[in-house]
Scaffold this active site. Structure first.
Site, PDB file in Angstrom:
ATOM      1  CG  HIS A   1      -4.059  -1.448  -1.388  1.00 52.19           C
ATOM      2  ND1 HIS A   1      -4.322  -0.102  -1.478  1.00 52.19           N
ATOM      3  CD2 HIS A   1      -3.844  -1.699  -0.072  1.00 52.19           C
ATOM      4  CE1 HIS A   1      -4.262   0.448  -0.274  1.00 52.19           C
ATOM      5  NE2 HIS A   1      -3.974  -0.510   0.600  1.00 52.19           N
TER       6      HIS A   1
ATOM      7  CB  SER B   1      -0.944   0.011   1.208  1.00 52.38           C
ATOM      8  OG  SER B   1      -0.205  -0.046   2.424  1.00 52.38           O
TER       9      SER B   1
ATOM     10  CE  LYS C   1      -7.373   0.300   1.024  1.00 45.81           C
ATOM     11  NZ  LYS C   1      -7.709   0.150   2.445  1.00 45.81           N
TER      12      LYS C   1
END
Length: 413
Positions: free
Chosen positions: A220, A192, A251
């Protein structure tokens, strides 16, 4: 308030011990806890000011999509604002089962369990780490994975970021010293802060050779990478080599909440053993419905993945032309190495002055002395937004002293 001598006061904690926070105080820059809201299409209002939003993880641009917000509004009206209880008691709606089924089908796993946040999904991993087990964790893993591992009863072994050769050695040493220990490899799929990918082919090979289970946090990358958007495992063609996926809806899927997906017996065990599931109020109806809608849109509109990855590549190229170091990023997370905390604070403010909101990141999220400006792009950013971000980095960099003059490459851009 109780009067306690300073030497014995448990509340006597000083934020100035953090180099990064101290730099914020000394410069007067305030990059954290700013009030804002997303207005859609890659823009936001930050304390009354319109800006380009380049510091948000809404990679596919779905959090403000009218189809997602309409689904959330309908669920809010039908089911209320909260379930007011844990999943085990009164906190399970039909929407929970629907979302879990959609996630399991999407990832090709036997089962899935949704939890209230992505952080709690990783805390649930603790229930799989018993006494006598050994967990091997990448040093750049997300804080929630770190905390989940710490909560487990097993032994933790850290290996340098993506150093699979060192991991191989550590696995060999552990097997020799504790031949009956259960072994678990835990990694982020997409990291991240650095925007790079785990070395999944090597990790799956090591897991097979050393008899270890493999847990991948796809927070992610699930929804973003791979031909079908199933994440780093699909990207490498290794979907069937991951034993347990964790992830989030905050996300790529425009909502909030987390999930775990894997074999049915593992998911069932977690439902009844993971404290972050057992003792936490369940996902609220609006978040569930938003996640269901976003999951369908993400699968049906692959242009969003293609668009955001192309924008990220163009952004990296433009930043490098300006002389910035973007590390090993290959994703919509683009870290710009700044170095010391004071310069990072000043750079963040200069970018905001230019109308671009980014993230200033320091230790412990990144190593001490390697502060970064973290930039993230969204599928809903336009080419004009990209130009504004690059122009802001050129102007802010000159003001702070990171870009002495505008390079010819940038002028020609």
């Amino acid at each position: 308030m109780t009067e306690i001598q300073d030497a014995t006061d448990a509340f006597r904690k000083d934020l100035s011990s953090s180099t990064f926070v101290r730099a914020m105080v000394e410069t007067g820059v305030r990059p954290f806890y700013r009030t804002m809201h997303m207005t859609g299409a890659g823009e936001a209002v930050v304390e009354g000011r319109d800006v380009v939003m380049a510091g948000c993880n809404d990679y596919l641009g779905l959090s403000t999509d009218p189809r997602v917000t309409a689904a959330a509004a309908e669920a809010l009206t039908r089911y209320g604002a909260s379930c007011s209880g844990a999943r085990t008691l009164n906190g399970t709606l039909p929407l929970h089962g629907e979302l879990e089924g959609r996630i399991a089908d999407f990832l090709g796993t036997e089962a899935a369990a949704v939890v209230t946040t992505g952080f709690q999904a990783n805390l649930a991993v603790a229930a799989m780490i018993g006494r006598g087990d050994i967990v091997f964790s990448d040093m750049s893993n997300h804080a929630s994975l770190v905390d989940g591992i710490r909560l487990g009863a097993g032994r933790r072994v850290l290996y340098p970021h993506s150093d699979t050769a060192r991991l191989d050695t550590l696995l060999e040493q552990a097997t020799a010293a504790e031949p009956t220990a259960g072994k678990v490899l835990v990694t982020d799929g997409m990291f991240s802060m650095d925007g790079d990918l785990c070395r999944l082919p090597a990790l799956t090979e090591l897991a097979a050779r050393h008899g270890a289970r493999l847990v991948v946090d796809g927070a992610h990358d699930i929804g973003l990478l791979g031909p079908g958007g199933r994440g780093v495992a699909e990207h490498f063609g290794l979907m069937d080599r991951v034993d347990l996926f964790t992830g989030t809806l905050s996300k790529c899927f425009g909502s909030t909440g987390g999930f775990l997906a894997g074999p049915a017996h593992v998911v069932d065990y977690l439902r009844y053993s993971a404290r972050s599931i057992l003792f936490s109020a369940s996902m609220p109806p609006a978040a569930l419905a938003a996640g269901i809608a976003a999951l369908g849109i993400a699968a049906a509109e692959p242009w969003r993945r293609r668009r955001v990855l192309a924008l990220a590549e163009a952004l990296r190229a433009g930043l490098r032309a300006l002389g910035y170091d973007t590390g090993d990023s290959v994703t919509p997370v683009v870290p710009v190495l700044i170095g010391d905390a004071t310069t990072c604070a000043l750079m963040w403010q200069a970018l905001l002055d230019e109308g671009v909101f980014t993230n200033a990141v320091g230790a412990p999220a990144v190593p001490e002395g390697r502060c970064v400006i973290r930039v993230t792009v969204q599928a809903t950013h336009s080419d004009v937004h990209l130009e504004r971000i690059l122009d802001a980095f050129a102007a802010a960099g000159r003001r702070v002293g990171l870009v002495p003059e505008l390079p010819a490459q940038a002028v020609a851009r």
